[in-house]
Design an enzyme around this catalytic site. Sequence first.
Site: not given
Length: 325
Positions: A23-24, A55, A132, A164
Amino acid sequence: MKFLTLLSCATIAVAKNILLTNDDGWAATNIRATYYALKNAGHDVLLVAPVSQRSGWSGKFDVPYTSTLLTNGEFDYKVAGDPIFGHEADDDHIWYFNGTPASSMSLGIDYIIPKYFPELNNSIDLVVAGPNEGTNQGGFFSISGTIGATYNSVYRGLPAIAFSGSNGNNSFFKDSLDDDPQNPSNIYANLTVEIVNQLFAAQGDNERALPLGVGLNVNYPPVGNIADNGCVTPDLVYSRLSGLDSPAMKVKVNETTGIPLTVEVDTAALAACLNGICDLPSESEVITRACAASISAFSVDYDANAQLQTGVRDLLAPIIISNKD
Ligand SMILES: *[C@@H]1O[C@H](CO)[C@@H](O)[C@H](O)[C@H]1NC(C)=O
Ligand SMILES: *[C@@H]1O[C@H](CO)[C@@H](O)[C@H](O)[C@H]1NC(C)=O
Ligand SMILES: *[C@@H]1O[C@H](CO)[C@@H](O)[C@H](O)[C@H]1NC(C)=O
Ligand SMILES: *[C@@H]1O[C@H](CO)[C@@H](O)[C@H](O)[C@H]1NC(C)=O
């Protein structure tokens, strides 16, 4: 333990097909380091990730309504006017998309693969999301875009893992990708290869690396040059997604400025054990340990357990049609 680890790494002979997202953004250091580490481990990796920072977009399934970008991507790596998806000039396995983590994963399996890599059609063995920039534990399950891509993959029948890391800095791979063994992105990439390869080794001749409807959530602690305790090879602790100290979000309004802030709050509901093995530590507790990573199994069968379902059905009995078994 050490011996077992070496043994399982040594027995990896099979190259698997992995879809990698996050998501970054496709240009984040963590995802690029992980791409090369998975590739160097012999896997066929297709990276498809958002062109911009997504994010906190959870499982939102967002697609653009134009064929070109209206604004610049993250780190201005792709700019307004560029196509909404495409790949690196020197690597046709690294793609961006002006979508969310969930829709990027889908563009990969439903468009890019059938069109450009038909040999991979219906042949993705695992979706890897992340690592993440920042940990995602407990109640972040419904907030994190990394986890959103993961449960959307599990919905589609694909084994998937959300990773993450504690390196929350939003870094551009062209500034930060190196071969420094103390760089957290490199350490997380290798840990990710180790976990993925263990699943593939355990899979053997089975069709799937994880049961249908099941995915994993992994959180890495500070390591290398962001650890003040020399942590490089964290203990991998099997954990519960929820449980003790699992955070939810709440709004707090600053009375001086009138501006709301988001703050984390531990809740009794997230601490309750309703499913799974109640003795397992929560991932929120594991990530406070000195040098430990959490790994939790989740399922996308979000139904309450049978006992709770029965109790709730009784509450509703006067107004629902009878379907008692
Ligand atoms: C890919 O698989 C889908 C079914 O999941 C099928 O409809 C499609 O024709 C396949 N495409 C190619 C290029 O093999
Ligand atoms: C964060 O990332 C930026 C951009 O990649 C980099 O210039 C900066 O040094 C990084 N900061 C830290 C604390 O690592
Ligand atoms: C990661 O693994 C590769 C391949 O085994 C190795 O060359 C590299 O030094 C490792 N990097 C780190 C940071 O452990
Ligand atoms: C509210 O905002 C003011 C001004 O930015 C700041 O000085 C103060 O610390 C804030 N209060 C709280 C409780 O965050």
